[in-house]
Design an enzyme around this catalytic site. Sequence first.
Site, mmCIF file in Angstrom:
data_model
loop_
_atom_site.group_PDB
_atom_site.id
_atom_site.type_symbol
_atom_site.label_atom_id
_atom_site.label_comp_id
_atom_site.label_asym_id
_atom_site.label_seq_id
_atom_site.Cartn_x
_atom_site.Cartn_y
_atom_site.Cartn_z
ATOM 1 N N SER B 128 -3.544 -22.860 -11.431
ATOM 2 C CA SER B 128 -2.893 -23.899 -10.632
ATOM 3 C C SER B 128 -1.522 -23.456 -10.134
ATOM 4 O O SER B 128 -0.833 -22.671 -10.789
ATOM 5 C CB SER B 128 -2.714 -25.165 -11.476
ATOM 6 O OG SER B 128 -3.958 -25.669 -11.851
ATOM 7 N N GLU B 243 -19.730 -22.599 -18.737
ATOM 8 C CA GLU B 243 -19.529 -23.306 -19.998
ATOM 9 C C GLU B 243 -20.308 -24.615 -20.009
ATOM 10 O O GLU B 243 -19.969 -25.550 -19.304
ATOM 11 C CB GLU B 243 -18.022 -23.553 -20.174
ATOM 12 C CG GLU B 243 -17.650 -24.498 -21.276
ATOM 13 C CD GLU B 243 -18.084 -24.033 -22.644
ATOM 14 O OE1 GLU B 243 -18.477 -22.869 -22.790
ATOM 15 O OE2 GLU B 243 -18.058 -24.864 -23.558
ATOM 16 N N SER B 380 -10.635 -32.064 -11.749
ATOM 17 C CA SER B 380 -10.526 -33.482 -12.094
ATOM 18 C C SER B 380 -11.902 -34.152 -11.994
ATOM 19 O O SER B 380 -12.825 -33.618 -11.379
ATOM 20 C CB SER B 380 -9.558 -34.182 -11.145
ATOM 21 O OG SER B 380 -10.151 -34.266 -9.857
ATOM 22 N N ASN B 381 -12.017 -35.336 -12.607
ATOM 23 C CA ASN B 381 -13.307 -36.023 -12.567
ATOM 24 C C ASN B 381 -13.738 -36.345 -11.134
ATOM 25 O O ASN B 381 -14.936 -36.391 -10.836
ATOM 26 C CB ASN B 381 -13.257 -37.290 -13.432
ATOM 27 C CG ASN B 381 -13.363 -36.957 -14.920
ATOM 28 O OD1 ASN B 381 -13.297 -35.779 -15.296
ATOM 29 N ND2 ASN B 381 -13.532 -37.956 -15.753
ATOM 30 N N GLU B 382 -12.765 -36.516 -10.249
ATOM 31 C CA GLU B 382 -13.117 -36.757 -8.842
ATOM 32 C C GLU B 382 -13.719 -35.501 -8.215
ATOM 33 O O GLU B 382 -14.691 -35.574 -7.455
ATOM 34 C CB GLU B 382 -11.870 -37.200 -8.059
ATOM 35 C CG GLU B 382 -11.404 -38.621 -8.378
ATOM 36 C CD GLU B 382 -10.758 -38.761 -9.759
ATOM 37 O OE1 GLU B 382 -10.273 -37.751 -10.309
ATOM 38 O OE2 GLU B 382 -10.752 -39.884 -10.292
#
Lengths: 374, 395
Positions: B128, B243, B380-382
């Site tokens: 990042s 994974e 991210s979940n989004e």
Amino acid sequence: MDFSFTDEQELLADSVRRYLADHYALEQRRRIIASPSGSSAAVWQGFADLGLPGLIAPDDLGGLDGGPIETLRVAGVMGEHLVVEPFLSSAIIATQALLDLGSPSQVQRLLPPMLSGERIAVLADAASAGDAARLAPVLATRTPSGFRLSGRIEVVYHAPLADHLLVSARTGEADVTNALFMVDRAMAGVHLVPYASVDAQAVADVELDLEVPATARLGEDASASLERVRETGRVALCAETLGVLDRALAITVEYTRTRQQFGGPIARFQVLQHRLVEMLMRIEQARSLVFLAASRLGSADAGARSAAVAAAKVLIDDAARFVGEEAVQLHGGMGVADESPISHYFKRLVAAQIRFGSAATHLERYAGTMDLSG
Amino acid sequence: MDLNLTPAEQAFRSQVRALLAAHLPPDMRRRTLRARIEVADIRRWQGILHSQGWGAVHWPVDFGGRGATPIEQYLFELECAEAGAPVQLAFGLRMLAPVLMKFGSPAQQQHFLPRILSGEDWWCQGYSEPGAGSDLASLRTQAVRQGDDYLVSGQKCWNTLGQFADWIFCLVRTDTGVKPQRGISMLLIDMKSPGITLRPTVLLDGTPEVNEIWFDQVRVPVANRVGEENQGWTYAKYLLGHERANIAGVGASRVELKRLKRLAAATMRNGRPLLQSEDFRRRLARVEIDLLALEYTNLRVLSAPEAASAGTQASILKIRGSQIRQHLSELLVEARGAAALRFAGRGPGGEMTALPLEDEEPGLTAAYLNLRKLSIFGGSNEIQKNIIAQSLLGM
């Protein structure tokens, strides 16, 4: 660990799927549910030709010798096509009741015409219908030659199609069913008030006031066996609902890919994509527990069995509500039109949440028996 | 369909249990079960596992692993979590190692893999950047070729535990004239290199778990590039999709669920144990059911042959796993009542300290705050939903 179906199980599912593709397109189904009986005798005979009424009957009695996993596989295909014929009611639930509680002679007498498709039996049991004020509304009192049955069971699926009703009753004052009786629907003192259910199946309130011979009783104390039969029914309904859910999602995905608004397919909007993904995830979570419940149905550990069944019903209902409502919403105006296939899938999902007890009931059941040690 | 463990899987689990019973130090166990993560414990536990031949169960035998099947890997993680063993550091063992095994040079494999296995090298991740989070491919840290070296300049952030790291694997831009994904390379950089500055970022739970890292003309030998130049994005995607065994965190959630039951049994509310409240018990039942479903979804994914949909399945497990774990942390804070307001201790000089371990359930609020990260990091979940949608909709 193995989550796959055997080749035999897949072949069986394929043969049912092929039959339904030929005989159960939505237009054909529409004609069937509009017919006076709300069911097709020809389709039921077609099922009999495939051996389906005997899916779980032992092979020495002419059945296919299947178990919970075969039921899981076939019921899912029935759900994909929104079948309204009494596969679950007669071939799975009533057959399981008969096999578990009937004497060899009772089984010998009743089962062969069921397997050939000539006769249909259904379990008339308030606790299987859904949440109700009374779970044992039929009282059985001894008479010199047998029993007098009196009471009224609401919303018995496929009772209008049945030749035999397997009636659960109580012999004492407690609101607990502990006896099962075989009653011919044609007998005097059996009165049916027929309806179409919200998912277009033939149902009836069954009113009973008649005397039956002692030989009409199946088994002795039936409370434990009846609960096992209900568990078989719950898991079969959950399995059927997986098929309904899979198709409801697939139809909705296809709709969003083809429906054009603002110059392109609406599937390109992220807010809709994420809702479709949430639908998928709820189905997959539910699927895992339905597989677990089906695998544990044969287990001798009653606690583990009933916990898995309750957990599966909780997540199936969760998925049924979410996926059903979102599928309609994502179809926009077409979602509320009777001509849209999705509206029929939606109504089947509404019924699934009510039948065999609501998610709230099963969550409470699970909470009451879960391991509280940390 | 047979949802029981095979005899071989049961035997494997017994081996793991025996290993944990014999070699997991009790003090370490106590700290870990109280969610106290110590860097020294992570190092020490990796050394113990390595000395017993269990340093990397998921690695192939040729590289010093045990060649465990996906189900065995899952069982290993589950048993370790439930026994209170520290989590193994993923950056080297689970993230970089599979990439090196597939794309690394023989020299890189021979040098780095044994040191990851023994715990000798601590690895961290440089992905990042301030301007490149969910849109990772827009990263700008640049590597300019100069003879046999690259000169690396730029800034990384949200780097986890890099203050302890010996090495960092970094995504850097090596071509600015092409589509962003095509101009990225993966470099292995010695954290002691001149030109690296690291500054910890204190998180909302009070811990410096992550860092900002600046690179100023840092010299990196070309021999430390993984695979080919400008193919870094391919390697990064391989790493992310690799994974599946522990992405759902079932073991950690099971530990937290037990903890919640213990806490609710010991906590009085309105004159009776919280565990006797019907409302609380129903919510407890619901999260237990969700976790049971996650567990069998995870096993279902691991039992299936590795398919094209593996990425989608990993995303489902990541989303649901993070949601359940976060929900458990909410319930724990709720069950703790007013005591959840205690956040840190004060030392003799008035300085802030960790809550004392003697406290029955220290740090639940800090854990709740810290675990917000689960639905943010690693995509991210989004972003995970975007990945699933792409496959579901075929677009």
